[in-house]
Design an enzyme around this catalytic site. Structure first.
Site, short mmCIF file in Angstrom:
data_model
loop_
_atom_site.label_atom_id
_atom_site.label_comp_id
_atom_site.label_asym_id
_atom_site.label_seq_id
_atom_site.Cartn_x
_atom_site.Cartn_y
_atom_site.Cartn_z
N LYS A 151 0.85 -1.19 0.00
CA LYS A 151 0.00 0.00 0.00
C LYS A 151 0.89 1.23 0.00
O LYS A 151 1.53 1.55 0.99
CB LYS A 151 -0.92 0.05 1.22
CG LYS A 151 -2.01 1.14 1.05
CD LYS A 151 -2.55 1.65 2.36
CE LYS A 151 -1.79 2.81 2.93
NZ LYS A 151 -1.90 4.07 2.16
N GLY A 166 6.84 4.84 8.62
CA GLY A 166 5.94 5.98 8.76
C GLY A 166 6.02 6.57 10.15
O GLY A 166 7.03 6.45 10.84
N SER A 167 4.95 7.18 10.58
CA SER A 167 4.96 7.92 11.84
C SER A 167 4.92 6.99 13.04
O SER A 167 4.41 5.86 12.97
CB SER A 167 3.76 8.87 11.90
OG SER A 167 2.57 8.15 12.10
N THR A 168 5.42 7.49 14.16
CA THR A 168 5.41 6.72 15.40
C THR A 168 3.98 6.44 15.85
O THR A 168 3.69 5.35 16.37
CB THR A 168 6.19 7.49 16.48
OG1 THR A 168 7.56 7.59 16.06
CG2 THR A 168 6.15 6.77 17.82
N GLU A 169 3.08 7.40 15.66
CA GLU A 169 1.70 7.21 16.09
C GLU A 169 1.05 6.04 15.35
O GLU A 169 0.38 5.19 15.95
CB GLU A 169 0.89 8.49 15.86
CG GLU A 169 1.27 9.65 16.76
CD GLU A 169 2.63 10.25 16.42
OE1 GLU A 169 3.09 10.11 15.26
OE2 GLU A 169 3.25 10.86 17.32
N GLY A 228 2.67 3.64 13.91
CA GLY A 228 3.40 2.45 14.35
C GLY A 228 2.80 1.85 15.61
O GLY A 228 2.67 0.63 15.74
N GLU A 281 9.74 1.00 11.09
CA GLU A 281 10.77 2.04 10.94
C GLU A 281 10.02 3.36 11.04
O GLU A 281 9.30 3.75 10.12
CB GLU A 281 11.48 1.87 9.60
CG GLU A 281 12.78 2.67 9.53
CD GLU A 281 12.60 3.99 8.78
OE1 GLU A 281 12.50 5.03 9.48
OE2 GLU A 281 12.56 3.98 7.55
N CYS A 299 13.07 10.87 7.86
CA CYS A 299 12.97 10.45 9.26
C CYS A 299 14.31 10.50 9.96
O CYS A 299 14.38 10.69 11.18
CB CYS A 299 12.36 9.06 9.36
SG CYS A 299 13.18 7.84 8.31
N GLU A 336 9.03 15.87 16.19
CA GLU A 336 9.57 15.79 14.83
C GLU A 336 8.93 16.88 13.96
O GLU A 336 7.72 16.87 13.74
CB GLU A 336 9.29 14.40 14.26
CG GLU A 336 10.07 14.08 13.02
CD GLU A 336 9.89 12.63 12.58
OE1 GLU A 336 10.73 12.15 11.80
OE2 GLU A 336 8.91 11.99 13.00
#
Length: 779
Positions: free
Chosen positions: A190, A241-244, A246, A263, A297, A394
């Site tokens: 995706k 992608g983003s930590t959120e 993740g 990552e 990142c 970030e």
């Protein structure tokens, strides 16, 4: 017309735009795009427009894949998986080679399309994105050939679900797809909602070369499509992608048995020491923070400069900032293009405004912004305090913070003062200083006198809230494989837990035995002052100490104080493990009798002694390597211990199950807080005595008896525990994975295993995380 003298003085360039005719014609001919499923493009469905961030122009209409579309794509990948996995490595290598060659043949087309879709400058897609994407497919064609020989006993996972971000769309596609296909998996990809076009062009290219149906499937859409893929019947989710997001994926996959690599975000430190080549470091900032408009990142967005050179460095950096050219991303002379969207631009500027309100001073390029498009002037935030939101969160844009330090130790402290741990760079002409600092930084990748250098052979991934797992190189391929399943051993039910507040009649003993917890190298009474009855077939064996939350906290603190163990040589740790085996062998008869008393196999003692020898043998064999990447670079991979590692043992094999996890963990340099099997926790108290007499430093092994799942939850939620192993029930494993989502702790859940037959090599691999260090060589 300007004279040559004028040009050399002003460094002013005329426009040099890249032609877009071929790409524009391709977009116009299609207009609307469907999905790649089972070897064919579907008819376009309801969807959304994708736009050029530099102009706001609509490029194409893209289908919003539904949950049903995702399920169809996964089913196609599942059907294709056996055939693809059954191909020889050579046959898969030929397909990967064909992809690489065809990308090369269409390099100009893809680099222009990537510019239109992302807004990044053509110089970057030409010099970075396309060459690296092609490199990944060539590199992994080689791994397809070698996979069986280099990973004996391993098999493909099956179907890999890959979810990629918008900052490097084609490169991230290659990063995910190439190793998965090389290892024998099929893929459902995706792409990001904002940047799907190069993935769709790649889909057409794969159809053209005849890639077998179902091997690669591409579904476009927003976060709902990604959520549907995460919830589908895939065997692995690979996410960048983003930590959120993740965190949400960790929760969504908890207990599913799906492999997961994350990552995530970063707030990477950029350390400039007093002896650094300042001009080189300034160009490093350009490569680190202002490349791709800072939408990387691993961007070195926290710049720390030695106080003695800070004024000179800052003045030169601001002067360099003003020379950056903003404008048309298709112009070959453009340095700064457009950020991905107006929404991202607004979010970024709002965060910078908060940073200024908190006391930072913003210095930005004075170059005029284009009249249209999502552009942000590159800049620096000076005088930001460590608590400034722009030092913590970030920014993901072309604006960095700059602060000073006085000593190397302060530089390390400032660098590590972040919940992230993706990357870092060190700028110094003193190689001893640079390597010493690199060893102390909590980061998955450290560059010395460089930044943002990547290669398909070099593992990349984060620590702490930057995620877990590695992509690229040998480690990235291993993450696409499954080791052979060890023999199964059913988990025993938890014993009837009963606190023992009051005495009951029992067989009188001449001298009572008091079992305690083992914390910091000392026998400790539980903080709550409670014990529970250990019974076997209705007969009381003794009282075991009942550990709780505060005991876990004390044990974690003791483990952190034992950091010297991680710095010891493997040889020194091996000597301790050999000594432990010797001391256990001297008490073998006693341990055998205690195990037999509760119905456990006395052979566990001999097996544990053998495990101790095996762990000692491996302790000084945990080796990194120097890998071939870029010219004039030594790229080192170093397996490093997690640090403080939590372990929750199964309710079978009470001695062997404890030793099979604790011994390889400490052999790799970790310090552990372990929850022994509840079926016979008293054997752990005896094992603590062996540790005490075997030169194991206090705090390296801590043993907390009690209800396993309650204590495992405390370990999972503890921010100072780097990783957690859980060997209990599948339901307990699911809880541990969910509980670890908040701090993104790495987990390993080897449930239902016979530890007498476990391959310790896998356990040792799980006991380390790879740090990649880039060192200049032969410059």
């Amino acid at each position: 017309m300007p004279s040559l003298n004028d040009i050399l003085t002003t460094m002013d360039y005329g426009p040099s735009p890249e032609a877009t005719g071929e790409v524009s014609a391709w977009l116009k001919a299609r207009g609307r795009f469907g999905l790649l499923i089972d070897g064919a493009m579907t008819a376009p469905g309801p969807g959304f427009a994708t736009q050029n961030p530099a102009t706001g122009e609509t490029l194409a209409e893209v289908t919003q894949a539904s949950a049903a579309d995702v399920a169809t794509a996964v089913a196609a990948a599942r059907a294709a998986a056996p055939g693809w996995a059954a191909l020889s490595g050579h046959e898969r290598a030929k397909w990967l080679y064909a992809i690489a060659r065809n990308l090369q043949k269409r390099e100009a087309f893809f680099r222009v399309l990537e510019v239109l879709d992302t807004g990044k400058p053509i110089r970057e897609t030409r010099d970075i994105d396309l060459p690296l994407a092609i490199r990944h497919f060539y590199h992994h064609a080689g791994w397809a050939e070698l996979c069986t020989d280099d990973f004996p006993g391993h098999a493909p996972l099956g179907v890999v679900g890959a979810i990629i971000p918008w900052n490097f769309p084609l490169l991230m596609l290659a990063w995910k797809v190439a190793p998965a296909l090389a290892a024998g998996n099929t893929v459902v990809l995706k792409p990001a909602e904002e940047t799907p076009l190069t993935a769709l062009a790649f889909a057409e290219m794969c159809l053209e070369i005849g890639l077998p149906p179902g091997v690669l499937n591409i579904v476009t859409g927003d976060g709902a499509t990604g959520a549907a893929l995460a919830a589908s019947a895939v065997d692995k989710i690979a996410f960048t992608g983003s930590t959120e997001v993740g965190r949400s994926l960790r929760q969504a996959t908890a207990g599913s048995g799906k492999a997961l690599t994350l990552e995530l975000g970063g707030k990477s430190p950029f350390l400039v020491f007093a002896d650094a080549d300042l001009d080189a470091a300034i160009e490093g900032v350009v490569a680190s923070v202002w490349t791709n408009q800072g939408q990387i990142c691993s961007a070195g967005s926290r710049i720390f400069v030695a106080e003695t050179v800070a004024e000179r460095f800052t003045d030169r950096l601001i002067a360099r900032l003003d020379k950056l050219r903003l404008g048309d991303p298709l112009d070959k002379g453009t340095d700064i293009g457009a950020v991905i969207s107006e929404a991202q631009r607004s979010r970024m500027l709002a965060l910078v405004a908060r940073g200024v309100a908190a006391g930072a001073r913003l210095v930005q390029s004075t170059a005029p912004l284009p009249a249209q498009g999502s552009f942000v002037a590159p800049g620096l935030l000076l005088e930001a305090q460590p608590t400034n939101p722009c030092m913590i969160e970030e920014i993901f844009g072309p604006i960095a913070t700059l602060a000073t330090f006085r000593t190397p130790s302060e530089a390390v402290e400032l660098a590590n003062a972040s919940r992230y741990g993706l990357a870092a760079s060190i700028w110094s002409e003193n190689v001893t200083l640079a390597q010493d600092v690199a060893a102390k930084l909590v980061a998955g990748t450290v560059w010395i006198n460089s930044h943002n250098i990547f290669d398909a052979a070099a593992p990349f991934g984060g620590m702490r809230e930057s995620g877990f797992g590695r992509e690229s190189g040998r480690e990235g391929l291993r993450a696409c494989l499954r080791p052979a399943a060890p023999p199964a051993l059913a988990e025993a039910p938890a014993p009837d837990f009963s606190a023992a507040p009051c005495p009951t009649p029992a067989q009188p003993q001449a001298i009572d035995r008091t079992a305690k917890l083992y914390i910091g190298g000392a026998q400790k009474r539980p903080d709550g002052g409670q014990s529970w009855r250990v019974t076997h077939q209705g007969r009381e064996i003794g009282l075991a100490p009942l550990g709780g939350r505060k005991d876990i906290r004390n044990a974690v603190e003791a483990a952190h104080k034992a950091a010297g163990w991680s710095k010891m040589t493997g040889h020194a740790r091996a000597q301790v493990l050999y000594f432990l085996a010797e001391n256990l062998s001297l008490r073998a008869a006693e341990f055998e009798a205690n195990l037999a008393e509760t119905g456990h196999d006395p052979a566990e003692v001999a097996q544990t002694i053998r495990l101790a020898f095996r762990a000692a043998a491996l302790a000084d064999k945990i080796a990194g390597e120097v890998i071939q990447t870029k010219p004039q670079m030594l790229t080192l991979t170093r397996p490093e211990p997690w640090g403080v590692l939590g372990i929750a043992c199964a309710n079978v094999q009470p001695l062997l199950g404890l030793a099979a996890l604790v011994l390889p963990a400490i052999a790799a340099g970790n310090r552990v807080v372990a929850i022994p099997a509840m079926v016979q926790p008293l054997v752990a108290a005896d094992f603590a005595q062996v540790l005490d007499t075997s030169d194991v430093p206090g705090g390296v092994v801590n043993l907390i008896c009690g209800p396993r799942d309650d204590l495992a939850k405390v370990l999972a939620q503890h921010d100072d525990v780097a990783a957690l192993w859980y060997a209990g029930t599948p339901e307990g494993a699911a809880r541990v994975e969910r509980d670890s989502a908040a701090n993104l702790k790495a987990t390993w859940c080897p449930t239902g295993r016979d530890w007498a037959a476990q391959d310790m090599a896998e356990t040792i691999t799980q006991a380390t995380q790879t740090k990649t260090i880039w060192v200049p060589y032969g410059m």
